[in-house]
Design a protein around this motif. Structure first.
Motif, short mmCIF file in Angstrom:
data_model
loop_
_atom_site.label_atom_id
_atom_site.label_comp_id
_atom_site.label_asym_id
_atom_site.label_seq_id
_atom_site.Cartn_x
_atom_site.Cartn_y
_atom_site.Cartn_z
N PRO A 87 24.18 17.88 -21.84
CA PRO A 87 23.74 18.16 -23.21
C PRO A 87 22.23 17.28 -23.74
O PRO A 87 22.32 16.31 -23.39
N GLY A 88 21.48 18.42 -23.77
CA GLY A 88 19.89 18.15 -23.59
C GLY A 88 19.25 18.47 -22.53
O GLY A 88 17.95 18.79 -22.67
N SER A 89 20.22 19.04 -21.62
CA SER A 89 19.21 19.90 -20.40
C SER A 89 18.83 21.41 -20.43
O SER A 89 19.57 21.47 -21.57
N ALA A 122 17.11 20.26 -9.77
CA ALA A 122 17.61 19.80 -9.16
C ALA A 122 17.42 18.04 -8.75
O ALA A 122 17.36 17.33 -7.71
N THR A 123 16.75 16.87 -9.86
CA THR A 123 16.60 15.76 -10.05
C THR A 123 17.13 14.83 -11.80
O THR A 123 16.65 15.88 -12.61
N ARG A 124 18.15 14.12 -11.56
CA ARG A 124 17.63 13.29 -12.97
C ARG A 124 17.44 12.06 -12.75
O ARG A 124 18.77 11.15 -12.31
N ARG A 125 17.05 11.64 -13.41
CA ARG A 125 16.83 10.21 -13.65
C ARG A 125 17.26 9.70 -14.91
O ARG A 125 17.16 10.28 -15.89
N TYR A 126 17.64 8.16 -15.19
CA TYR A 126 17.64 7.97 -16.94
C TYR A 126 16.89 6.39 -16.35
O TYR A 126 17.09 5.74 -15.26
N GLU A 146 11.96 15.38 -20.71
CA GLU A 146 12.83 14.28 -20.75
C GLU A 146 13.63 14.21 -22.25
O GLU A 146 13.08 15.65 -23.28
N PHE A 147 14.25 14.02 -22.54
CA PHE A 147 15.25 13.94 -23.99
C PHE A 147 16.47 12.28 -23.34
O PHE A 147 16.09 11.44 -22.46
N ASN A 148 16.39 11.99 -25.02
CA ASN A 148 17.09 10.88 -25.09
C ASN A 148 18.23 11.30 -25.32
O ASN A 148 19.05 12.24 -26.23
N ASP A 149 19.83 10.88 -24.77
CA ASP A 149 21.34 11.00 -24.70
C ASP A 149 21.57 10.21 -25.84
O ASP A 149 22.84 9.68 -25.72
#
Length: 91
Positions: A29-31, A77-81, A54-57
Motif C-alpha cells: 500500500p502506497g506503491s 526495482a528497489t525498496r528502502r526504508y 517516496e511515501f510514509n507507511d
C-alpha cells in the motif's frame, strides 16, 4: 532408484507453489503499482529511465525505485526504508 523419486517429489511440489521470481518485489500500500499499473503511461521518459517514489507507511519512510519498461509499464526495482520523520507541529 526409488529413493531419488521420493526425494524429488516434495521438491517439485514446493517449487510448484512459487508464483514470483526470486528477488521480485511486490507492491505494498502506497506503491505506485499497488493495485495494478497506473492509468497514465510515461510516454516522454526514455525506456530504462529510473523513477523514484517516496511515501510514509505509518511508521517509516519508504523509498521505491521503478524502471520504465519497453511497454511503458513500471517495474518495481528497489525498496528502502528510513525511520519516519516526527513532526512536532508548527514551531
Amino acid at each position: 532408484m526409488k529413493a531419488r523419486h521420493i526425494f524429488a517429489a516434495p521438491v517439485i511440489l514446493m517449487l510448484a507453489g512459487c508464483t514470483t521470481a526470486p528477488g521480485t518485489l511486490e507492491p505494498i500500500p502506497g506503491s505506485i503499482t499497488y493495485g495494478g499499473q497506473p492509468r497514465t503511461k510515461l510516454t516522454k521518459a526514455p525506456i530504462g529511465s529510473i523513477v523514484e517514489h517516496e511515501f510514509n507507511d505509518g511508521s517509516r519512510q519508504v523509498i521505491e525505485t521503478y524502471v520504465i519498461e519497453p511497454d511503458r509499464s513500471l517495474r518495481l526495482a528497489t525498496r528502502r526504508y528510513r525511520p519516519a520523520l516526527i513532526s512536532f507541529g508548527d514551531d
